[in-house]
Design a protein around this motif. Structure first.
Motif, PDB file in Angstrom:
ATOM      1  N   ALA A   1      15.187   1.659 -61.666  1.00  0.00           N
ATOM      2  CA  ALA A   1      15.220   0.257 -61.243  1.00  0.00           C
ATOM      3  C   ALA A   1      14.338   0.100 -60.013  1.00  0.00           C
ATOM      4  O   ALA A   1      14.274   0.989 -59.163  1.00  0.00           O
ATOM      5  N   PRO A   2      13.624  -1.005 -59.927  1.00  0.00           N
ATOM      6  CA  PRO A   2      12.783  -1.209 -58.751  1.00  0.00           C
ATOM      7  C   PRO A   2      13.647  -1.297 -57.499  1.00  0.00           C
ATOM      8  O   PRO A   2      14.704  -1.921 -57.495  1.00  0.00           O
ATOM      9  N   LYS A   3      13.184  -0.664 -56.467  1.00  0.00           N
ATOM     10  CA  LYS A   3      13.940  -0.676 -55.226  1.00  0.00           C
ATOM     11  C   LYS A   3      13.736  -2.002 -54.523  1.00  0.00           C
ATOM     12  O   LYS A   3      12.618  -2.484 -54.403  1.00  0.00           O
ATOM     13  N   LYS A   4      14.838  -2.565 -54.119  1.00  0.00           N
ATOM     14  CA  LYS A   4      14.765  -3.829 -53.394  1.00  0.00           C
ATOM     15  C   LYS A   4      14.537  -3.532 -51.922  1.00  0.00           C
ATOM     16  O   LYS A   4      15.250  -2.722 -51.323  1.00  0.00           O
ATOM     17  N   VAL A   5      13.543  -4.164 -51.397  1.00  0.00           N
ATOM     18  CA  VAL A   5      13.248  -3.985 -49.992  1.00  0.00           C
ATOM     19  C   VAL A   5      14.021  -5.044 -49.227  1.00  0.00           C
ATOM     20  O   VAL A   5      13.826  -6.239 -49.436  1.00  0.00           O
ATOM     21  N   LEU A   6      14.926  -4.595 -48.403  1.00  0.00           N
ATOM     22  CA  LEU A   6      15.705  -5.532 -47.609  1.00  0.00           C
ATOM     23  C   LEU A   6      14.877  -5.932 -46.410  1.00  0.00           C
ATOM     24  O   LEU A   6      14.610  -5.130 -45.525  1.00  0.00           O
ATOM     25  N   ARG A   7      14.447  -7.158 -46.435  1.00  0.00           N
ATOM     26  CA  ARG A   7      13.634  -7.674 -45.349  1.00  0.00           C
ATOM     27  C   ARG A   7      14.451  -8.690 -44.598  1.00  0.00           C
ATOM     28  O   ARG A   7      15.077  -9.569 -45.189  1.00  0.00           O
ATOM     29  N   ARG A   8      14.456  -8.581 -43.347  1.00  0.00           N
ATOM     30  CA  ARG A   8      15.209  -9.513 -42.538  1.00  0.00           C
ATOM     31  C   ARG A   8      14.467 -10.853 -42.524  1.00  0.00           C
ATOM     32  O   ARG A   8      13.274 -10.904 -42.237  1.00  0.00           O
ATOM     33  N   LEU A   9      15.185 -11.921 -42.881  1.00  0.00           N
ATOM     34  CA  LEU A   9      14.570 -13.243 -42.939  1.00  0.00           C
ATOM     35  C   LEU A   9      14.370 -13.793 -41.535  1.00  0.00           C
ATOM     36  O   LEU A   9      15.250 -13.696 -40.679  1.00  0.00           O
ATOM     37  N   SER A  10      13.217 -14.369 -41.349  1.00  0.00           N
ATOM     38  CA  SER A  10      12.961 -14.995 -40.059  1.00  0.00           C
ATOM     39  C   SER A  10      13.674 -16.344 -40.013  1.00  0.00           C
ATOM     40  O   SER A  10      14.127 -16.867 -41.035  1.00  0.00           O
ATOM     41  N   GLN A  11      13.740 -16.897 -38.835  1.00  0.00           N
ATOM     42  CA  GLN A  11      14.407 -18.193 -38.661  1.00  0.00           C
ATOM     43  C   GLN A  11      13.713 -19.265 -39.486  1.00  0.00           C
ATOM     44  O   GLN A  11      14.366 -20.116 -40.096  1.00  0.00           O
ATOM     45  N   SER A  12      12.397 -19.245 -39.538  1.00  0.00           N
ATOM     46  CA  SER A  12      11.667 -20.262 -40.306  1.00  0.00           C
ATOM     47  C   SER A  12      11.927 -20.113 -41.802  1.00  0.00           C
ATOM     48  O   SER A  12      12.046 -21.107 -42.517  1.00  0.00           O
ATOM     49  N   ASP A  13      12.040 -18.850 -42.288  1.00  0.00           N
ATOM     50  CA  ASP A  13      12.357 -18.648 -43.704  1.00  0.00           C
ATOM     51  C   ASP A  13      13.755 -19.152 -44.031  1.00  0.00           C
ATOM     52  O   ASP A  13      13.975 -19.780 -45.069  1.00  0.00           O
ATOM     53  N   ARG A  14      14.700 -18.876 -43.138  1.00  0.00           N
ATOM     54  CA  ARG A  14      16.062 -19.366 -43.360  1.00  0.00           C
ATOM     55  C   ARG A  14      16.111 -20.885 -43.352  1.00  0.00           C
ATOM     56  O   ARG A  14      16.793 -21.501 -44.176  1.00  0.00           O
ATOM     57  N   LEU A  15      15.370 -21.510 -42.438  1.00  0.00           N
ATOM     58  CA  LEU A  15      15.324 -22.977 -42.404  1.00  0.00           C
ATOM     59  C   LEU A  15      14.684 -23.533 -43.664  1.00  0.00           C
ATOM     60  O   LEU A  15      15.135 -24.552 -44.202  1.00  0.00           O
ATOM     61  N   LYS A  16      13.645 -22.868 -44.150  1.00  0.00           N
ATOM     62  CA  LYS A  16      12.973 -23.319 -45.375  1.00  0.00           C
ATOM     63  C   LYS A  16      13.941 -23.266 -46.562  1.00  0.00           C
ATOM     64  O   LYS A  16      14.041 -24.228 -47.328  1.00  0.00           O
ATOM     65  N   ILE A  17      14.650 -22.153 -46.697  1.00  0.00           N
ATOM     66  CA  ILE A  17      15.623 -22.018 -47.790  1.00  0.00           C
ATOM     67  C   ILE A  17      16.735 -23.051 -47.646  1.00  0.00           C
ATOM     68  O   ILE A  17      17.147 -23.687 -48.624  1.00  0.00           O
ATOM     69  N   TYR A  18      17.202 -23.254 -46.427  1.00  0.00           N
ATOM     70  CA  TYR A  18      18.267 -24.216 -46.178  1.00  0.00           C
ATOM     71  C   TYR A  18      17.804 -25.631 -46.510  1.00  0.00           C
ATOM     72  O   TYR A  18      18.545 -26.411 -47.117  1.00  0.00           O
ATOM     73  N   ARG A  19      16.580 -25.975 -46.129  1.00  0.00           N
ATOM     74  CA  ARG A  19      16.046 -27.308 -46.449  1.00  0.00           C
ATOM     75  C   ARG A  19      15.910 -27.509 -47.944  1.00  0.00           C
ATOM     76  O   ARG A  19      16.200 -28.594 -48.462  1.00  0.00           O
ATOM     77  N   GLU A  20      15.458 -26.472 -48.664  1.00  0.00           N
ATOM     78  CA  GLU A  20      15.354 -26.582 -50.121  1.00  0.00           C
ATOM     79  C   GLU A  20      16.717 -26.832 -50.748  1.00  0.00           C
ATOM     80  O   GLU A  20      16.851 -27.670 -51.644  1.00  0.00           O
ATOM     81  N   ARG A  21      17.731 -26.118 -50.272  1.00  0.00           N
ATOM     82  CA  ARG A  21      19.086 -26.331 -50.795  1.00  0.00           C
ATOM     83  C   ARG A  21      19.573 -27.740 -50.475  1.00  0.00           C
ATOM     84  O   ARG A  21      20.200 -28.400 -51.309  1.00  0.00           O
ATOM     85  N   LEU A  22      19.308 -28.202 -49.263  1.00  0.00           N
ATOM     86  CA  LEU A  22      19.717 -29.558 -48.886  1.00  0.00           C
ATOM     87  C   LEU A  22      19.014 -30.601 -49.736  1.00  0.00           C
ATOM     88  O   LEU A  22      19.616 -31.604 -50.149  1.00  0.00           O
TER      89      LEU A  22
END
Length: 127
Positions: free
Chosen positions: A64-85
């Motif tokens: 299985a491909p290894k998932k690279v756990l990358r810590r999300l930056s604040q801007s990435d979290r805001l982008k995801i949150y805005r998309e959900r909103l």
């Protein structure tokens, strides 16, 4: 004009949106729920089975491909949150529009019923 009203409602809902994880979860579930066709039957994609002859079949282990756990930056979290909103607001606006349409149909049905009752009363008085 309707476009501007819809746009205004969308922006006002976006401004007044509360950050409630339950609502986000419900919106995500609504987005990912299976769609229904006109007759109310769920559309489920059929899975086709491919059978291989036992003599030809070999056991192949695929890593299985290894998932690279990358810590999300604040801007990435805001982008995801805005998309959900945005998705949640879109669903809420569609629900509100459907509710208004239903209320208008009920009001129209009442008016039609009243006019038909008046017509029947007029017919009865003529006899």
């Amino acid at each position: 004009m309707k476009f501007l009203m819809l746009l205004g409602v969308l922006f006002s809902l976006n401004v007044k949106a509360e950050t409630n994880s339950d609502e986000l979860t419900l919106a995500d579930e609504a987005i990912q729920s299976p769609s229904m066709d006109i007759e109310g039957q769920y559309q489920v994609k059929e899975v086709k089975e491919v059978r291989v002859a036992p003599a030809i079949a070999k056991e192949v282990q695929v890593a299985a491909p290894k998932k690279v756990l990358r810590r999300l930056s604040q801007s990435d979290r805001l982008k995801i949150y805005r998309e959900r909103l945005e998705e949640r607001n879109k669903i809420m606006v569609e629900r509100k529009m459907e509710q208004i349409r239903f209320q208008q149909e009920l009001a129209l049905a009442r008016k039609l019923e009243q006019s038909m009752n008046q017509t029947l009363k007029a017919i009865d008085t003529v006899k």
